[in-house]
Design a protein around this motif. Structure first.
Motif, mmCIF file in Angstrom:
data_model
loop_
_atom_site.group_PDB
_atom_site.id
_atom_site.type_symbol
_atom_site.label_atom_id
_atom_site.label_comp_id
_atom_site.label_asym_id
_atom_site.label_seq_id
_atom_site.Cartn_x
_atom_site.Cartn_y
_atom_site.Cartn_z
ATOM 1 N N SER A 154 -9.198 -8.217 2.159
ATOM 2 C CA SER A 154 -8.895 -9.349 2.212
ATOM 3 C C SER A 154 -7.235 -8.726 3.112
ATOM 4 O O SER A 154 -6.849 -10.096 3.951
ATOM 5 C CB SER A 154 -7.584 -8.148 0.826
ATOM 6 N N GLN A 185 -5.306 0.084 6.629
ATOM 7 C CA GLN A 185 -5.016 0.849 5.312
ATOM 8 C C GLN A 185 -5.791 1.857 5.247
ATOM 9 O O GLN A 185 -5.319 2.597 4.094
ATOM 10 C CB GLN A 185 -6.207 0.217 4.852
ATOM 11 N N SER A 214 -6.867 -4.952 10.592
ATOM 12 C CA SER A 214 -7.066 -4.581 8.652
ATOM 13 C C SER A 214 -8.127 -3.228 8.145
ATOM 14 O O SER A 214 -7.266 -2.070 7.205
ATOM 15 C CB SER A 214 -7.827 -5.658 7.873
ATOM 16 N N ARG A 259 -12.952 1.326 -2.305
ATOM 17 C CA ARG A 259 -11.305 0.677 -2.751
ATOM 18 C C ARG A 259 -10.415 0.468 -0.944
ATOM 19 O O ARG A 259 -9.881 -0.650 -1.338
ATOM 20 C CB ARG A 259 -10.184 1.172 -3.330
ATOM 21 N N TYR A 260 -11.157 0.777 0.206
ATOM 22 C CA TYR A 260 -10.908 0.613 0.988
ATOM 23 C C TYR A 260 -10.951 -0.616 1.421
ATOM 24 O O TYR A 260 -10.257 -1.264 2.255
ATOM 25 C CB TYR A 260 -10.757 1.890 2.225
ATOM 26 N N GLN A 277 -6.546 -13.133 -2.850
ATOM 27 C CA GLN A 277 -6.453 -11.657 -2.339
ATOM 28 C C GLN A 277 -5.432 -11.260 -3.094
ATOM 29 O O GLN A 277 -5.998 -10.030 -3.389
ATOM 30 C CB GLN A 277 -5.441 -12.395 -1.340
ATOM 31 N N ASP A 287 -6.873 -7.257 -3.894
ATOM 32 C CA ASP A 287 -6.109 -5.880 -3.643
ATOM 33 C C ASP A 287 -5.598 -4.934 -5.015
ATOM 34 O O ASP A 287 -4.571 -4.734 -5.299
ATOM 35 C CB ASP A 287 -5.007 -6.358 -3.230
ATOM 36 N N GLY A 297 0.749 -1.572 -0.001
ATOM 37 C CA GLY A 297 -0.149 -0.003 -0.283
ATOM 38 C C GLY A 297 1.022 1.171 0.343
ATOM 39 O O GLY A 297 1.402 1.196 0.746
ATOM 40 N N ALA A 322 -10.247 -3.908 -6.376
ATOM 41 C CA ALA A 322 -9.885 -2.851 -5.999
ATOM 42 C C ALA A 322 -9.503 -1.473 -6.488
ATOM 43 O O ALA A 322 -9.801 -0.254 -6.090
ATOM 44 C CB ALA A 322 -8.515 -3.237 -4.810
ATOM 45 N N SER A 380 -12.042 -2.996 0.064
ATOM 46 C CA SER A 380 -11.827 -4.012 -0.636
ATOM 47 C C SER A 380 -10.429 -4.477 0.175
ATOM 48 O O SER A 380 -9.649 -5.654 0.239
ATOM 49 C CB SER A 380 -11.301 -3.857 -2.082
ATOM 50 N N HIS A 381 -9.832 -3.230 0.014
ATOM 51 C CA HIS A 381 -8.259 -3.693 1.071
ATOM 52 C C HIS A 381 -8.729 -4.308 2.567
ATOM 53 O O HIS A 381 -7.621 -5.311 2.556
ATOM 54 C CB HIS A 381 -7.378 -2.747 0.578
#
Length: 178
Positions: free
Chosen positions: A121, A142, A138, A114-115, A78, A82, A34, A86, A117-118
């Motif tokens: 993961s 992020q 998690s 997007r956040y 994953q 990611d 990231g 994402a 999605s990460h």
């Protein structure tokens, strides 16, 4: 009509290439993946120009390409969360495409998706790094790169001239040229 589709495909390809380049220009990198950068910008611009569907396709392509230099791969799901997913969710910015005043809102919505999605993961595949509850880890991991990236992209979106967001229209073909 054919020229218009070709033009959109070329713009999506250029956006994917720009995403790749912008992903390499890092303001801050997190220790386990990231970074703060402008890589979301091209996909969001495509979504604001052409809508959700084209934006999601652009994101899917851009996300896959952005994984090329140094992907983190622990599992195929994953990888999808990611990278392609994402970036594909950035296409939701296209929901705000017809209202200039909402472009920044679209960029923020895209960053939030997007956040998540990460985060998903991270919960499923990177829990071993958690010091405490994996969900909180998690969620917290992020934030330091997604929030600044989303703010940065939103500011740029707000500063770009309106013409950037207008869909390209192929000039009519004259009978002489055909």
């Amino acid at each position: 009509m054919r020229n218009q589709k070709l033009r959109i495909m070329v713009e999506v390809a250029v956006a994917a290439a720009l995403t790749f380049i912008l992903d390499l220009i890092v303001l801050y990198r997190m220790p386990q993946g990231g970074s703060v950068n402008l890589s979301m910008l091209p996909t969001i611009v495509i979504a604001l120009r052409y809508g959700v569907k084209v934006g999601m396709v652009a994101g899917l392509i851009a996300g896959t390409i952005s994984a090329l230099p140094s992907p983190t791969l622990v599992h195929p799901i994953q990888f999808l969360l990611d990278y392609p997913i994402a970036y594909a969710v950035l296409g939701v910015a296209g929901l705000c495409r017809n209202r200039r005043i909402l472009y920044v809102v679209g960029a923020v919505m895209a960053g939030v998706l997007r956040y998540f999605s990460h985060v998903l993961s991270g919960i499923v595949f990177f829990g071993e790094y958690a010091e405490g509850p994996v969900i909180l880890y998690s969620l917290g991991y992020q934030l330091p790169y997604i929030i600044p990236s989303t703010i940065l992209v939103s500011v740029v979106i707000g500063l770009l001239p309106a013409i950037v967001f207008q869909p390209s229209v192929a000039p009519p073909v004259s009978k002489e040229a055909a």
